[in-house]
Design a protein around this motif. Structure first.
Motif, PDB file in Angstrom:
ATOM      1  N   ALA A 179       0.845  -1.194   0.000  1.00 49.64           N
ATOM      2  CA  ALA A 179       0.000   0.000   0.000  1.00 49.64           C
ATOM      3  C   ALA A 179       0.878   1.240   0.000  1.00 49.64           C
ATOM      4  CB  ALA A 179      -0.909   0.008   1.230  1.00 49.64           C
ATOM      5  N   VAL A 180       0.272   2.363  -0.357  1.00 50.86           N
ATOM      6  CA  VAL A 180       0.978   3.646  -0.327  1.00 50.86           C
ATOM      7  C   VAL A 180       1.327   4.001   1.119  1.00 50.86           C
ATOM      8  CG1 VAL A 180       0.729   6.130  -0.695  1.00 50.86           C
ATOM      9  CG2 VAL A 180      -0.078   4.513  -2.434  1.00 50.86           C
ATOM     10  N   LYS A 181       2.573   4.358   1.333  1.00 54.22           N
ATOM     11  CA  LYS A 181       3.037   4.801   2.652  1.00 54.22           C
ATOM     12  C   LYS A 181       3.157   6.323   2.647  1.00 54.22           C
ATOM     13  CE  LYS A 181       6.737   3.921   6.023  1.00 54.22           C
ATOM     14  NZ  LYS A 181       8.027   3.186   6.245  1.00 54.22           N
ATOM     15  N   GLU A 182       4.140   6.848   1.944  1.00 58.08           N
ATOM     16  CA  GLU A 182       4.279   8.295   1.775  1.00 58.08           C
ATOM     17  C   GLU A 182       3.826   8.640   0.365  1.00 58.08           C
ATOM     18  OE1 GLU A 182       8.387   8.975   2.479  1.00 58.08           O
ATOM     19  OE2 GLU A 182       8.239   8.721   4.652  1.00 58.08           O
ATOM     20  N   LEU A 183       2.850   9.536   0.268  1.00 58.62           N
ATOM     21  CA  LEU A 183       2.302   9.904  -1.031  1.00 58.62           C
ATOM     22  C   LEU A 183       3.200  10.920  -1.719  1.00 58.62           C
ATOM     23  CD1 LEU A 183      -0.123   9.492  -2.947  1.00 58.62           C
ATOM     24  CD2 LEU A 183      -1.222  11.427  -1.800  1.00 58.62           C
ATOM     25  N   ALA A 184       3.478  10.702  -2.996  1.00 67.49           N
ATOM     26  CA  ALA A 184       4.343  11.607  -3.758  1.00 67.49           C
ATOM     27  C   ALA A 184       3.698  12.981  -3.896  1.00 67.49           C
ATOM     28  CB  ALA A 184       4.622  11.012  -5.143  1.00 67.49           C
ATOM     29  N   ALA A 189      -4.352  12.634  -1.777  1.00 64.88           N
ATOM     30  CA  ALA A 189      -5.202  11.514  -1.393  1.00 64.88           C
ATOM     31  C   ALA A 189      -6.660  11.950  -1.449  1.00 64.88           C
ATOM     32  CB  ALA A 189      -4.842  11.035   0.004  1.00 64.88           C
ATOM     33  N   VAL A 190      -7.520  11.090  -1.976  1.00 58.03           N
ATOM     34  CA  VAL A 190      -8.943  11.433  -2.092  1.00 58.03           C
ATOM     35  C   VAL A 190      -9.855  10.341  -1.528  1.00 58.03           C
ATOM     36  CG1 VAL A 190      -8.565  12.950  -4.069  1.00 58.03           C
ATOM     37  CG2 VAL A 190      -9.152  10.535  -4.456  1.00 58.03           C
ATOM     38  N   ALA A 191      -9.273   9.220  -1.048  1.00 58.69           N
ATOM     39  CA  ALA A 191     -10.081   8.162  -0.438  1.00 58.69           C
ATOM     40  C   ALA A 191      -9.226   7.393   0.562  1.00 58.69           C
ATOM     41  CB  ALA A 191     -10.636   7.211  -1.502  1.00 58.69           C
ATOM     42  N   TRP A 192      -9.877   6.965   1.657  1.00 57.44           N
ATOM     43  CA  TRP A 192      -9.178   6.283   2.738  1.00 57.44           C
ATOM     44  C   TRP A 192     -10.036   5.135   3.261  1.00 57.44           C
ATOM     45  CZ3 TRP A 192     -10.147  11.338   2.007  1.00 57.44           C
ATOM     46  CH2 TRP A 192      -9.056  12.211   1.835  1.00 57.44           C
ATOM     47  N   SER A 193      -9.382   4.046   3.671  1.00 54.40           N
ATOM     48  CA  SER A 193     -10.080   2.967   4.356  1.00 54.40           C
ATOM     49  C   SER A 193     -10.317   3.383   5.808  1.00 54.40           C
ATOM     50  CB  SER A 193      -9.244   1.679   4.306  1.00 54.40           C
ATOM     51  OG  SER A 193      -7.975   1.899   4.914  1.00 54.40           O
ATOM     52  N   LYS A 194     -11.101   2.589   6.535  1.00 55.49           N
ATOM     53  CA  LYS A 194     -11.422   2.934   7.916  1.00 55.49           C
ATOM     54  C   LYS A 194     -10.202   2.866   8.826  1.00 55.49           C
ATOM     55  CE  LYS A 194     -15.748   3.837   7.269  1.00 55.49           C
ATOM     56  NZ  LYS A 194     -16.244   5.217   7.348  1.00 55.49           N
ATOM     57  N   ILE A 198      -4.395   4.994   2.429  1.00 50.44           N
ATOM     58  CA  ILE A 198      -4.809   5.709   1.228  1.00 50.44           C
ATOM     59  C   ILE A 198      -5.372   4.708   0.219  1.00 50.44           C
ATOM     60  CG2 ILE A 198      -4.040   7.100  -0.731  1.00 50.44           C
ATOM     61  CD1 ILE A 198      -1.944   8.344   1.140  1.00 50.44           C
ATOM     62  N   GLU A 199      -6.624   4.906  -0.174  1.00 50.04           N
ATOM     63  CA  GLU A 199      -7.300   3.999  -1.107  1.00 50.04           C
ATOM     64  C   GLU A 199      -7.396   4.573  -2.513  1.00 50.04           C
ATOM     65  OE1 GLU A 199      -8.780   0.911  -0.956  1.00 50.04           O
ATOM     66  OE2 GLU A 199      -8.025   0.477   1.049  1.00 50.04           O
ATOM     67  N   ALA A 200      -7.132   5.871  -2.670  1.00 47.70           N
ATOM     68  CA  ALA A 200      -7.152   6.482  -3.998  1.00 47.70           C
ATOM     69  C   ALA A 200      -6.450   7.826  -3.943  1.00 47.70           C
ATOM     70  CB  ALA A 200      -8.587   6.667  -4.497  1.00 47.70           C
ATOM     71  N   PHE A 201      -5.862   8.221  -5.067  1.00 47.87           N
ATOM     72  CA  PHE A 201      -5.320   9.570  -5.180  1.00 47.87           C
ATOM     73  C   PHE A 201      -5.528  10.090  -6.587  1.00 47.87           C
ATOM     74  CE2 PHE A 201      -1.320   6.992  -5.787  1.00 47.87           C
ATOM     75  CZ  PHE A 201      -0.964   7.424  -7.069  1.00 47.87           C
ATOM     76  N   GLU A 202      -5.430  11.404  -6.723  1.00 47.02           N
ATOM     77  CA  GLU A 202      -5.544  12.081  -8.006  1.00 47.02           C
ATOM     78  C   GLU A 202      -4.416  13.086  -8.121  1.00 47.02           C
ATOM     79  OE1 GLU A 202      -9.449  13.817  -8.035  1.00 47.02           O
ATOM     80  OE2 GLU A 202     -10.464  11.868  -7.872  1.00 47.02           O
ATOM     81  N   SER A 203      -4.130  13.553  -9.323  1.00 46.19           N
ATOM     82  CA  SER A 203      -3.101  14.566  -9.506  1.00 46.19           C
ATOM     83  C   SER A 203      -3.603  15.893  -8.930  1.00 46.19           C
ATOM     84  CB  SER A 203      -2.763  14.726 -10.992  1.00 46.19           C
ATOM     85  OG  SER A 203      -3.938  14.867 -11.760  1.00 46.19           O
ATOM     86  N   THR A 204      -2.708  16.640  -8.304  1.00 47.92           N
ATOM     87  CA  THR A 204      -3.081  17.957  -7.790  1.00 47.92           C
ATOM     88  C   THR A 204      -3.439  18.895  -8.929  1.00 47.92           C
ATOM     89  OG1 THR A 204      -0.730  18.539  -7.732  1.00 47.92           O
ATOM     90  CG2 THR A 204      -1.707  17.748  -5.676  1.00 47.92           C
ATOM     91  N   ASP A 205      -2.845  18.660 -10.092  1.00 48.47           N
ATOM     92  CA  ASP A 205      -3.176  19.417 -11.298  1.00 48.47           C
ATOM     93  C   ASP A 205      -4.217  18.615 -12.078  1.00 48.47           C
ATOM     94  OD1 ASP A 205      -3.364  20.729 -13.699  1.00 48.47           O
ATOM     95  OD2 ASP A 205      -1.211  20.721 -14.148  1.00 48.47           O
TER      96      ASP A 205
END
Length: 242
Positions: A179-184, A189-194, A198-205
């Motif tokens: 799983a993702v530890k430190e996000l680039a 991050a846009v979704a998280w498990s309980k 981190i369950e999902a991410f999107e580009s900041t741009d």
């Protein structure tokens, strides 16, 4: 009317009795179905030398990174964890080159499970090589329930692309021990498990059109219309690039 061509880097299957052990290039059928149902054309191509990445990306309108083996830990400057499973360094190297070229050509990326993890590593992020190292672990991330059903809930940023499709909470399937530890830095991050993975991410741009999920929507598209919408929105983003 032209349809967006979606590139899916294939994986290699070895040791199958039915093929007498000959290696087979493949991608799971759910990715094919999801893209075709979204009015896109899937294009599966083999693991190739990294220097060929530009030739493939020249032909496609969007890149779909599928699941599969563990990520080679050397890419993050780490030694193999005791619980690290099989890796495919040639696949890692090729897909890293594809990511770089796809971004350079301003084409969208949809990344699933391993694809999400590799995308994070490509930009300098890190991974839990095995979730036994995640001390807050309280959720079953390798489910026992049938793969078409969600096995745990996630919380989403409702302002994100995914949140606008799935809402504030949703049930997803789960098949991962990394799983993702430190996000680039280029991602949010846009979704998280309980248990706060981190369950999902999107580009900041938003113009880069990058969406990455830890679960497997391709296994749920036949029974869940919102999972199909993830593919539909990706194909729409790809249609803008040609």
């Amino acid at each position: 009317m032209n349809k967006p061509l979606i590139g899916i880097p294939g994986n290699v299957l070895r040791g199958l009795k039915e093929t007498e052990g000959l290696p087979i290039t493949y991608t799971p059928q759910g990715f094919i179905d999801g893209i075709q149902m979204a009015n896109g054309v899937p294009f599966v191509f083999p693991i190739s030398p990294p220097e060929d990445a530009s030739y493939y990306v020249d032909q496609i309108d969007g890149l779909l990174l599928a699941g599969g083996q563990d990520i080679t830990p050397f890419l993050s400057g780490e030694e193999p964890h005791l619980k690290l499973e099989a890796t495919e360094p040639a696949r890692d190297a090729f897909e890293l080159a594809l990511i770089k070229e796809t971004i350079a050509q301003h084409k969208p990326i949809f990344a699933v499970c391993r694809g999400m993890q590799l995308l994070n590593v490509a930009y300098g992020g890190t991974l839990y090589q095995d979730l036994s190292d995640y001390k807050e672990l309280t959720v079953q991330h390798i489910q026992k329930t049938h793969y078409t059903f969600g096995s745990h809930t996630i919380t989403l940023d409702t302002e994100s692309q995914l949140g606008r499709i799935l809402g504030a909470t949703y049930s997803v399937n789960s098949y991962h021990h990394q799983a993702v530890k430190e996000l680039a830095e280029p991602f949010k991050a846009v979704a998280w498990s309980k248990d706060n993975l981190i369950e999902a991410f999107e580009s900041t741009d938003a113009e880069k059109g990058i969406v990455a999920v830890q679960w497997h929507p391709e296994l749920m598209v036949a029974v869940d219309s919102k999972m199909q919408r993830l593919f539909t929105e990706f194909v729409k983003r790809a249609s803008i690039s040609y």
